[in-house]
Write a protein that holds these residues in place. Structure first.
Motif, PDB file in Angstrom:
ATOM      1  N   ASP A 211     -67.607  19.402  87.830  1.00 47.05           N
ATOM      2  CA  ASP A 211     -68.365  19.310  89.306  1.00 47.05           C
ATOM      3  C   ASP A 211     -69.370  20.662  88.598  1.00 47.05           C
TER       4      ASP A 211
ATOM      5  N   GLU B 283     -68.451  23.350  89.435  1.00 44.40           N
ATOM      6  CA  GLU B 283     -67.479  24.763  88.252  1.00 44.40           C
ATOM      7  C   GLU B 283     -68.398  25.345  86.563  1.00 44.40           C
TER       8      GLU B 283
ATOM      9  N   THR C 189     -67.589  15.492  81.867  1.00 39.37           N
ATOM     10  CA  THR C 189     -66.315  14.831  81.193  1.00 39.37           C
ATOM     11  C   THR C 189     -65.944  16.218  80.312  1.00 39.37           C
ATOM     12  N   ARG C 190     -64.462  15.880  80.312  1.00 40.52           N
ATOM     13  CA  ARG C 190     -63.533  16.570  78.862  1.00 40.52           C
ATOM     14  C   ARG C 190     -64.603  15.091  77.662  1.00 40.52           C
TER      15      ARG C 190
ATOM     16  N   ASP D  11     -62.507  23.436  84.465  1.00 38.26           N
ATOM     17  CA  ASP D  11     -61.979  22.180  84.945  1.00 38.26           C
ATOM     18  C   ASP D  11     -60.708  22.900  86.379  1.00 38.26           C
TER      19      ASP D  11
ATOM     20  N   ASP E 120     -59.582  21.954  88.964  1.00 33.03           N
ATOM     21  CA  ASP E 120     -59.487  20.986  90.223  1.00 33.03           C
ATOM     22  C   ASP E 120     -58.634  20.094  88.872  1.00 33.03           C
ATOM     23  N   GLU E 121     -58.653  20.030  87.478  1.00 36.03           N
ATOM     24  CA  GLU E 121     -58.179  19.636  86.749  1.00 36.03           C
ATOM     25  C   GLU E 121     -58.499  18.121  86.697  1.00 36.03           C
ATOM     26  N   SER E 122     -59.446  17.694  87.288  1.00 40.24           N
ATOM     27  CA  SER E 122     -60.048  16.504  87.267  1.00 40.24           C
ATOM     28  C   SER E 122     -60.136  15.666  86.180  1.00 40.24           C
ATOM     29  N   GLY E 123     -60.626  16.450  84.950  1.00 36.36           N
ATOM     30  CA  GLY E 123     -61.466  15.945  83.827  1.00 36.36           C
ATOM     31  C   GLY E 123     -62.488  16.178  83.658  1.00 36.36           C
TER      32      GLY E 123
ATOM     33  N   SER F 167     -72.152  15.195  86.209  1.00 35.77           N
ATOM     34  CA  SER F 167     -70.930  16.025  85.651  1.00 35.77           C
ATOM     35  C   SER F 167     -70.326  16.140  84.762  1.00 35.77           C
TER      36      SER F 167
END
Length: 153
Positions: free
Chosen positions: A67, A70, A114-115, A59, A61-64, A112
């Motif tokens: 994408d 990534e 997510t975590r 991750d 861009d540390e967006s959670g 996408s």
């Protein structure tokens, strides 16, 4: 680009080593790299933490969320490691590889991951991999089934 390369290089020891198919002891490198307390067994908590660490590595861009770019990097790194170290998509690490795919982890299908999505499947995957249902993944769980777990995948 510099961060992408750095992330990929950081992942190689973390991901490649668990994917190495030991000729003498299937699953040994998985245990070695995912077993945080070095007791010879990977618990659900350890597997969840390792997956969280892998997610964090990619991750960028540390967006959670991972994408498409990534996850592409994650796929490329993981598949290269599988080809070089684990005999491709078959063999002892098949169940672990399948649990890492975008198709499995993109729960809502929006492209996408997510975590929460990446971690949500860990309990079911863990149960499949724990072929003797002893609440731990050990080298014994990689026996003749080759790490494919209870359901063969």
């Amino acid at each position: 680009m510099k961060n992408t390369l750095l992330t990929a290089l950081l992942l190689v020891p973390s991901l490649a080593m668990p994917l190495v198919a030991q000729q003498g002891q299937p699953g040994a490198h998985f245990i070695e790299n995912w077993d945080q307390d070095e007791d010879g067994a990977v618990t659900l908590a350890e597997a969840t933490q390792k997956r969280a660490d892998i997610f964090t590595m990619f991750d960028q861009d540390e967006s959670g969320a991972l994408d498409a770019a990534e996850y592409d990097l994650f796929d490329e790194t993981r598949l290269a490691d599988m080809a070089e170290n684990a005999g491709g998509h078959k063999g002892p690490m098949r169940g672990i590889n399948q649990a890492m795919t975008r198709e499995v982890n993109d729960v809502n299908g929006d492209g996408s991951v997510t975590r929460e999505e990446f971690l949500s499947g860990v309990p079911a995957w863990f149960e499949r991999m724990d072929s003797d249902s002893d609440q731990a993944i050990t080298t014994a769980d990689f026996g003749r089934g080759g790490g494919q777990g209870k359901s063969g995948g």
